[in-house]
Design a protein around this motif. Structure first.
Motif, PDB file in Angstrom:
ATOM      1  N   ILE A  46       0.831  -1.210   0.000  1.00 48.88           N
ATOM      2  CA  ILE A  46       0.000   0.000   0.000  1.00 48.88           C
ATOM      3  C   ILE A  46       0.866   1.262   0.000  1.00 48.88           C
ATOM      4  O   ILE A  46       0.695   2.164  -0.828  1.00 48.88           O
ATOM      5  CB  ILE A  46      -0.946   0.001   1.219  1.00 48.88           C
TER       6      ILE A  46
ATOM      7  N   LEU B 234      -3.292  -6.483  -3.687  1.00 46.31           N
ATOM      8  CA  LEU B 234      -3.450  -7.086  -2.361  1.00 46.31           C
ATOM      9  C   LEU B 234      -4.296  -8.355  -2.425  1.00 46.31           C
ATOM     10  O   LEU B 234      -3.948  -9.381  -1.826  1.00 46.31           O
ATOM     11  CB  LEU B 234      -4.092  -6.085  -1.402  1.00 46.31           C
TER      12      LEU B 234
ATOM     13  N   LEU C 260      -4.754   3.760  -3.704  1.00 52.05           N
ATOM     14  CA  LEU C 260      -5.341   2.727  -2.846  1.00 52.05           C
ATOM     15  C   LEU C 260      -6.234   1.782  -3.650  1.00 52.05           C
ATOM     16  O   LEU C 260      -6.267   0.570  -3.398  1.00 52.05           O
ATOM     17  CB  LEU C 260      -6.125   3.371  -1.706  1.00 52.05           C
TER      18      LEU C 260
ATOM     19  N   SER D 288      -3.933  -0.514  -5.472  1.00 46.22           N
ATOM     20  CA  SER D 288      -3.282  -1.489  -4.591  1.00 46.22           C
ATOM     21  C   SER D 288      -4.238  -2.597  -4.175  1.00 46.22           C
ATOM     22  O   SER D 288      -3.798  -3.713  -3.872  1.00 46.22           O
ATOM     23  CB  SER D 288      -2.725  -0.796  -3.344  1.00 46.22           C
TER      24      SER D 288
END
Length: 443
Positions: A66, A304, A297, A300
């Motif tokens: 992140i 993730l 974000l 990401s």
């Protein structure tokens, strides 16, 4: 049958992602559950493995990803990455970008985990490739292989140190062998990256035109300032690595604080705040939900999810006992230093972690050393390096690094196997062949 299920799982992942166009997160998750049932694992263990695999993987590198993506967003949007790229290209030349990234990765991964190193250097790699007008595939593979070589062969990275400790090998002798062998492996990696991987064209930063880059360069920070969000975290992590070699009782208060700052998450947080200093003026909309941070974000989240699902697959394989089965099956063979290489390769292939492969193989080899005649100091050092060579072969879908590399470089799963996985096979084979040649002259 566990090995058969593993091969079927790999084929299923490639088929589901490349041909059915299923999202990699869903493909990995479903294949992991399939493997758990096929291996006859207890229902409760399957559920625990799903939770531990996803949470454990993201617990280790989730925040690093992140903060790394946020740093990348500021480097890109301010033009800092391109200013830094321009400075680097003036030194190395447009034709040597892949070599520069491979060498950079080689040194960075000695104190820094490969995942963290790739995340930190990815923005620079993309901008260098964009400025040089080359495929991202070649430079990304060069960077990944450079990181992999030292991470698996050269102390003070945790895996080689642990293996040397288990086998009672002299670290100085391990280094004396590992450094030249790793350099030769890096050379082969660069040949592979430039002559083979670079043929696959992947557009670096495809959403950014040259016109927008030229526009950003007008207000871009200096190359020195742009380097700080990358260099400072790397230096802090290196300091932390050095502190870990000092006896805990001898560490002072300020040294303990430096250790805290050098943990990858904290180092990346510091890098993020340094990245916030890159715009001429940090406006609140840049760090809002709709600004650069918000978009970073969102980007990401995909990385993730896929990395976490890869962790589930790797943990499922690990808890099924397949690594032990493959290790025991190969331990009956007497193939000199090729034996520990095969065992480490089998364990790496089975469960994904190079560090686990190094430690497990060293533990398997320890009681076998007298019967194999591997008792001299040179034999022990060669044994550590041969295990390190095997622990590189091969990085695939159950390895979080595979997903970090492919997702941050725009590779699909098929390209990941063709470029990244094959690259790890090249450096692993180069290393073990060199070990076998050396063993002929020293024994």
């Amino acid at each position: 049958m566990l090995v058969v299920y593993l091969l079927v799982s790999i084929v299923l992942i490639i088929f589901m992602v490349n041909y059915l166009r299923l999202h990699p997160f869903l493909a990995l998750f479903m294949v992991a559950v399939f493997f758990g049932f096929a291996a006859g694992m207890d229902y409760g263990l399957i559920l625990d493995t799903i939770n531990d695999g996803f949470g454990g993987t993201l617990g280790k590198i989730g925040l690093v990803i992140i903060f790394g993506v946020i740093i990348g967003a500021f480097l890109e949007n301010t033009g800092g990455a391109y200013a830094l790229a321009e400075a680097v290209i003036k030194i190395v030349g447009k034709k040597r970008v892949a070599a520069a990234m491979g060498i950079l990765g080689y040194f960075v991964s000695i104190p820094v985990y490969a995942d963290s190193g790739f995340i930190l250097l990815s923005p620079l790699n993309k901008s260098l490739s964009k400025k040089a007008g080359i495929s991202l595939a070649g430079s990304a593979v060069a960077l990944a292989m450079g990181l992999t070589v030292t991470h698996n062969l050269v102390p003070p990275t945790p895996g080689p140190i642990a293996a040397a400790g288990i086998l009672g090998a002299d670290l100085g002798l391990v280094l004396a062998l590992a450094i030249p062998i790793s350099i030769l492996a890096l050379v082969m990696a660069l040949v592979f990256a430039t002559k083979f991987a670079a043929r696959t064209y992947i557009e670096p930063n495809p959403d950014i035109s040259q016109e927008s880059i030229d526009q950003k360069m007008k207000t871009a920070p200096s190359a020195f300032k742009a380097s700080l969000p990358i260099v400072v975290p790397i230096v802090l992590i290196m300091v932390n690595s050095r502190m870990k070699t000092i006896d805990a009782q001898e560490i002072t208060g300020w040294q303990s604080f430096l250790q805290f700052l050098g943990e990858p998450v904290m180092a990346l947080v510091i890098g993020m705040f340094l990245a916030f200093s890159l715009p001429k003026k940090l406006k609140k909309e840049l760090i809002s939900t709709e600004g650069w941070v918000g978009k970073a974000l969102k980007e990401s989240a995909n990385i993730l999810l896929i990395t976490g699902a890869g962790g589930v697959f790797g943990k499922m394989l690990q808890n099924s006992g397949i690594a032990g089965v493959m290790g025991e099956a190969l331990s009956d063979l007497n193939l000199s230093f090729f034996l520990p290489f095969l065992i480490a390769s089998a364990i790496k292939l089975a469960q994904g972690s190079s560090t686990v492969a190094l430690i497990t193989t060293a533990s398997i080899m320890l009681p076998m050393m007298p019967s194999l005649g591997m008792e001299s100091e040179m034999d022990k050092a060669l044994l550590v390096v041969s295990i390190g060579a095997g622990s590189m072969v091969v990085s695939h879908a159950n390895d979080s690094f595979f997903w970090v590399v492919t997702q941050m470089s725009g590779m699909n799963v098929g390209q990941g196997y063709k470029l990244h996985s094959l690259g790890t096979l090249v450096i692993g084979l180069t290393s073990i062949i060199t070990v076998l040649i050396i063993s002929l002259f020293v024994n």
